[in-house]
Design an enzyme around this catalytic site. Structure first.
Site, PDB file in Angstrom:
ATOM      1  N   ASN A 151       0.827  -1.209   0.000  1.00 47.14           N
ATOM      2  CA  ASN A 151       0.000   0.000   0.000  1.00 47.14           C
ATOM      3  C   ASN A 151       0.861   1.258   0.000  1.00 47.14           C
ATOM      4  OD1 ASN A 151       0.665  -0.804   2.770  1.00 47.14           O
ATOM      5  ND2 ASN A 151      -0.494   0.991   3.380  1.00 47.14           N
ATOM      6  N   CYS A 325      -1.933   5.133   7.486  1.00 46.70           N
ATOM      7  CA  CYS A 325      -2.170   4.347   8.703  1.00 46.70           C
ATOM      8  C   CYS A 325      -1.094   4.585   9.742  1.00 46.70           C
ATOM      9  CB  CYS A 325      -2.242   2.861   8.371  1.00 46.70           C
ATOM     10  SG  CYS A 325      -3.506   2.511   7.152  1.00 46.70           S
TER      11      CYS A 325
END
Ligand code: PMP
Length: 389
Positions: A151, A325
């Site tokens: 990601n 995140c």
């Protein structure tokens, strides 16, 4: 000021067609699928239709799909649930060094519970070596978890080869498909994946909805105990509007994915070429070809991530220096460090991720801004001395 959004990997706007599909399930078709009256039946039908569509999306069977409240929950089911269920077979788990932060933290949790975890190093492009993976397998290994793609740097992993190896050694293969979904075809049968996590938002559905895929002969322990919904694996009333949203998102994605992959690949190739040509001492992070079509990840000597982000923010451009995140920590990205970068190199990186609503003009805007911002920040930097001077 016009805002340009180029941070699609961290969050995606919900597609209007998805919202339209969800709306009736808030006030008209609000029944609980567990209820036996006709209002409840509408909920059941919507749920089962959604299961069918999502199964088709990844070439799975309907009874292999379990709805969850997001990918993190599905990943927990796939790794913690599998480990707890199968601990009598062995206590060894393998992950890669470039997994999503949730998987690294789950691995630490399992270590505290007495499991052993091996973390497979990656090459300079962030790819897992099959040879190193194979070397770490022992007769205690019960699970391998390697995501479809990073990601952060967008590197695509050799998933089919890992699936084949896992199959040959009779080890369960879990894959976090969140970064890759909608950006490359996912076929659990072809890819040899036994357990998998998907998120709704990554295909332009609502946040907080996800899917856990589990191949038929596999078993996991439930993590949430209650009324027994989702065949006992995920108790709690189903979020029918959210699940329908994910279904509509998957239907749209089936139709539009190939066109989007082509469009994003064009944007990406143009950005990489332009930045590397126009900005001295700039480098590509991740794999030159085995990378997600939406991902441009570059680094600049003598630049610090925070200052570059703020400069883009001033120009109305939303991009990122790493995974959203973990962006609130000051730690450099574990993924970039795993590819062999020094801390200061990792901090000088920029992640640009495109998506459905980007246009050629958005790419023009960012490409105009990058050389200008990097030059200005370097002129202010006492430490930057161009290698080319
Ligand atoms: N895996 C990857 C690769 C992610 O990027 C994310 C965050 N979008 C997750 C897992 C966790 O997903 P969620 O926030 O839906 O729980």
């Amino acid at each position: 000021m016009k805002q340009v959004y180029l941070d699609y990997q961290s969050a995606k706007p919900v597609d209007q067609r998805v919202i339209d599909g969800m709306m009736p399930f808030f006030r008209e078709k609000y029944g609980n699928p567990s209820a036996l009256h006709s209002i409840g039946d509408e909920g059941t039908e919507a749920l089962e239709e959604s299961r069918k569509v999502i199964a088709e999306f990844i070439n799975a069977d309907e009874d292999e799909i379990f709805f969850t409240s997001g990918a993190t929950e599905a990943i927990n089911m796939g790794i913690v649930g599998y480990a707890m269920r199968n601990k009598n077979k062995g206590n060894h788990i393998i992950i890669s060094e470039v997994e999503h932060i949730s998987i690294h933290n789950i691995a630490k949790h399992l270590e505290r519970l007495g499991f052993e975890v091996s973390r497979i190093p990656v090459d300079q492009y962030g790819r897992v070596s099959l040879r190193k993976l194979e070397q770490r397998i022992t007769d205690k290994t019960i699970l391998i978890s390697v995501g479809y793609a990073s990601n952060e740097i967008g590197t695509i992993q050799p998933i089919r080869e890992i699936g084949k190896l896992a199959e040959e050694r009779d080890i369960a293969f879990h894959s976090d498909a969140v970064a890759a979904e909608g950006l490359m075809p996912i076929d659990v049968k072809r890819d040899g994946v036994h357990l998998m996590a998907l998120s709704s938002n990554d295909i332009y559905g609502p946040k907080g909805v996800g899917v856990f895929y589990m191949r038929k002969k596999y078993r996991v322990n439930p993590l949430i105990i209650g009324g027994g919904q989702e065949r006992g694996l995920r108790s709690g009333s189903e979020d029918v509007p959210g699940i329908v949203g994910m279904k509509v998102a998957a239907e749209i994605m089936q139709q539009e994915m190939l066109g989007e992959i082509k469009r994003f690949t064009g944007y990406r190739n143009r950005m990489i070429k332009h930045i590397l040509e126009e900005v001295p001492d700039s480098y590509l992070n991740g794999h030159p070809t085995e990378r997600l079509p939406s991902n441009t990840h570059v680094r600049f000597d003598g630049i610090e991530g925070e200052s570059i982000l703020l400069s883009f923010k001033d120009k109305g451009i939303a991009i990122s220096t790493g995974s959203a995140c973990t962006s609130k920590t000051l730690e450099p990205s574990h993924t970039l460090i795993a590819t062999g970068l020094l801390h200061e190199e990792a901090h000088g990186s920029l992640q640009i991720t495109t998506g459905r609503f980007n246009t050629d003009e958005d790419i023009d805007t960012v490409l105009e801004a990058v050389p200008e911002i990097v030059t200005r920040l370097r002129n202010l930097s006492p430490i930057y001395k161009s290698k080319k001077v």
